[in-house]
Design an enzyme around this catalytic site. Structure first.
Site, PDB file in Angstrom:
ATOM      1  N   HIS A   1      36.819  48.864  44.731  1.00 61.28           N
ATOM      2  CA  HIS A   1      38.370  48.175  44.618  1.00 61.28           C
ATOM      3  C   HIS A   1      39.208  48.505  45.672  1.00 61.28           C
ATOM      4  O   HIS A   1      40.344  48.945  45.611  1.00 61.28           O
ATOM      5  CB  HIS A   1      38.917  48.339  43.252  1.00 61.28           C
ATOM      6  CG  HIS A   1      38.077  47.986  42.076  1.00 61.28           C
ATOM      7  ND1 HIS A   1      37.339  46.794  42.110  1.00 61.28           N
ATOM      8  CD2 HIS A   1      38.043  48.449  40.757  1.00 61.28           C
ATOM      9  CE1 HIS A   1      36.735  46.377  41.003  1.00 61.28           C
ATOM     10  NE2 HIS A   1      37.051  47.370  40.080  1.00 61.28           N
TER      11      HIS A   1
ATOM     12  N   HIS B   1      42.462  42.196  37.902  1.00 59.82           N
ATOM     13  CA  HIS B   1      41.644  43.060  36.974  1.00 59.82           C
ATOM     14  C   HIS B   1      42.052  43.278  35.530  1.00 59.82           C
ATOM     15  O   HIS B   1      42.271  44.214  34.951  1.00 59.82           O
ATOM     16  CB  HIS B   1      41.429  44.511  37.490  1.00 59.82           C
ATOM     17  CG  HIS B   1      40.300  45.165  37.254  1.00 59.82           C
ATOM     18  ND1 HIS B   1      39.821  45.259  35.868  1.00 59.82           N
ATOM     19  CD2 HIS B   1      39.260  45.552  37.967  1.00 59.82           C
ATOM     20  CE1 HIS B   1      38.813  45.900  36.120  1.00 59.82           C
ATOM     21  NE2 HIS B   1      38.254  46.133  37.235  1.00 59.82           N
TER      22      HIS B   1
ATOM     23  N   GLU C   1      36.158  39.096  36.143  1.00 63.39           N
ATOM     24  CA  GLU C   1      36.797  39.304  37.279  1.00 63.39           C
ATOM     25  C   GLU C   1      35.964  38.243  38.279  1.00 63.39           C
ATOM     26  O   GLU C   1      34.933  38.488  38.607  1.00 63.39           O
ATOM     27  CB  GLU C   1      36.564  40.580  37.926  1.00 63.39           C
ATOM     28  CG  GLU C   1      37.157  41.657  36.945  1.00 63.39           C
ATOM     29  CD  GLU C   1      36.542  43.026  37.270  1.00 63.39           C
ATOM     30  OE1 GLU C   1      36.479  43.409  38.502  1.00 63.39           O
ATOM     31  OE2 GLU C   1      35.814  43.643  36.210  1.00 63.39           O
TER      32      GLU C   1
END
Length: 345
Positions: free
Chosen positions: A105, A179, A309
Site C-alpha cells: 500500500h 480502502h 478494493e
C-alpha cells in the site's frame, strides 16, 4: 444536496485537518483531507433507518497511529510488490519494506498518511470533494513526480463516485484504490458472515503464503473463491486456508477500461445492497482477517467488516502477463469506481 466543513484537528507536525460532510438526501458521507479518507457513510435500511456502514476513527491521532487504512486513498501502489523491487525501462527500483519482505500500500508513508489539498465540488447532479497532492520523485523509492487528483462524490441517485486521475514527469508504476471497510448491517453489528456476495469474476489470482500472486489466473469454479452466484460470505470462509483465515484475494474482472459491474453485496437483515462498478481490471476481496478489535481499530474485530478494493493486480510491476500499471509522461491515468446503494424489502 449539500456540503459543509469544519476543523478535525491537527497532525503531530501541526497541519490542519478538515472534516467535510456531504449529503444528498438519502446518504450522508464524511471525509477528511488526511489520507483523502472516507470517515463514514450513512445510508438507510429497508425501514428508512440510517446507519454508518463504513469503519472510521474519531480523531487525527488515531489516523496517524497506524490504522489499517480505514477509508483511505491508497498509493502509490495499492496492495503488494514482492521484495519491494521492480524494474522499469532497464532500471531497478528499491522500495521501503513495510510488510515483511514486501512493500504494501505504498510503503512506510504511503498516500494514506499525507494531508492532501482539498476543494469542494458542486456539480449539476453531484456534490463532494476533490483531493490533490503531488508525490515527489523518489518518494518511498518510486520514480517520477506524480500529481494525483481523487474525487469522492455523492450523486442525486445514491451513487458514491470515486474518480482517480494522475500524470507523471517520468515513467513510473501506479495503482490507486480506496480502502473502505464495509458492514452493511452497520459498523459494530458483528461478523459479516451473513452478507450475500456475488462477484462478476470467473478467475482469481492464487497467492503465496506472503500473499504475492504466483502469476497465474485460476478458475473459481469448485473452490471457496466461487462467488459467481450469491453466496454468504461466511459459507466457505474457513476453507480459504489463509493464516489468519479469510479472504484476501484479487479477482479478475473483464472491464478492460470500461465501467462494468464487478460486485453486488447485500445484507438480508437490513435490506441494504451495494453494487460496485469499475473500470479497473481487478477487485481485492478482504474480510478484515487481521482486525483485532482494539480501540485503534475502531473496536472492529476479525471478519466484522469487508473490503472490495478495485485495483490493478498485486505485484503487477514484476508480472509481465498482468495488465500494465506503468504510467509514462504525456499519458493520463484515469480510473473510476462507483458504489450504488439501494434497499431490498
Amino acid at each position: 444536496m449539500s456540503i459543509a466543513s469544519q476543523p478535525f484537528g491537527q497532525t503531530a507536525d501541526g497541519q490542519e485537518v478538515t472534516l467535510f460532510t456531504v449529503k444528498n438526501g438519502d446518504l450522508e458521507m464524511e471525509l477528511i483531507n488526511y489520507g483523502a479518507t472516507i470517515v463514514s457513510l450513512k445510508c438507510p435500511d429497508k425501514n428508512g433507518v440510517l446507519a454508518n456502514v463504513t469503519v472510521g476513527l474519531d480523531d487525527v491521532d488515531l489516523y496517524e497511529g497506524g490504522h489499517p487504512y480505514f477509508g483511505a486513498t491508497v498509493g502509490r501502489f495499492a496492495n503488494r510488490i514482492a521484495q519491494g523491487k521492480f524494474s522499469l525501462d532497464g532500471k531497478e527500483y528499491s522500495l521501503a519494506l513495510n510488510n515483511g519482505e514486501n512493500t504494501l500500500h505504498g510503503g512506510t508513508k504511503g498516500f494514506s498518511r499525507y494531508v492532501w489539498n482539498a476543494q469542494e465540488v458542486k456539480e449539476a447532479n453531484s456534490v463532494g470533494v476533490a483531493f490533490t497532492r503531488t508525490s515527489p520523485d523518489g518518494e518511498e523509492g518510486y520514480p517520477g513526480a506524480l500529481t494525483v487528483t481523487v474525487k469522492y462524490l455523492l450523486t442525486d441517485d445514491n451513487q458514491l463516485v470515486m474518480d482517480y486521475t494522475a500524470t507523471t514527469d517520468a515513467a513510473t508504476v501506479l495503482n490507486l484504490t480506496n480502502h473502505c471497510y464495509w458492514n452493511l448491517a452497520g459498523v459494530g453489528s458483528g461478523k459479516v458472515y451473513d452478507h450475500q456476495l456475488k462477484l462478476e469474476s470467473n478467475a482469481y489470482l492464487p497467492v503465496s503464503d506472503a500473499l504475492i500472486p504466483t502469476g497465474e489466473e485460476a478458475p473459481v469454479k469448485g473452490t471457496p473463491m466461487d462467488f459467481t452466484m450469491f453466496k454468504p460470505v461466511g459459507q466457505d470462509l474457513q476453507a480459504t486456508g489463509g493464516d489468519p483465515v479469510g479472504y484476501d484475494h484479487c479477482f479478475v474482472l473483464g472491464s478492460h477500461g470500461k465501467s462494468a459491474l464487478a460486485a453486488t453485496i447485500k445484507d438480508p437483515k437490513s435490506g441494504r445492497v451495494m453494487e460496485v462498478y469499475t473500470t479497473q481490471p481487478g477487485i481485492q476481496f478482504y474480510t478484515g482477517n487481521f482486525l483485532s478489535g482494539l480501540p485503534a481499530e475502531a473496536r472492529t474485530g476479525q471478519h466484522e467488516a469487508f473490503c472490495l478494493e478495485t485495483q490493478h493486480y498485486p505485484d503487477t510491476p514484476n508480472q509481465p502477463n498482468f495488465p500494465t500499471s506503468t504510467l509514462k509522461p504525456g499519458e493520463k491515468f484515469h480510473e473510476q469506481t462507483v458504489h450504488k446503494f439501494r434497499v431490498e424489502k
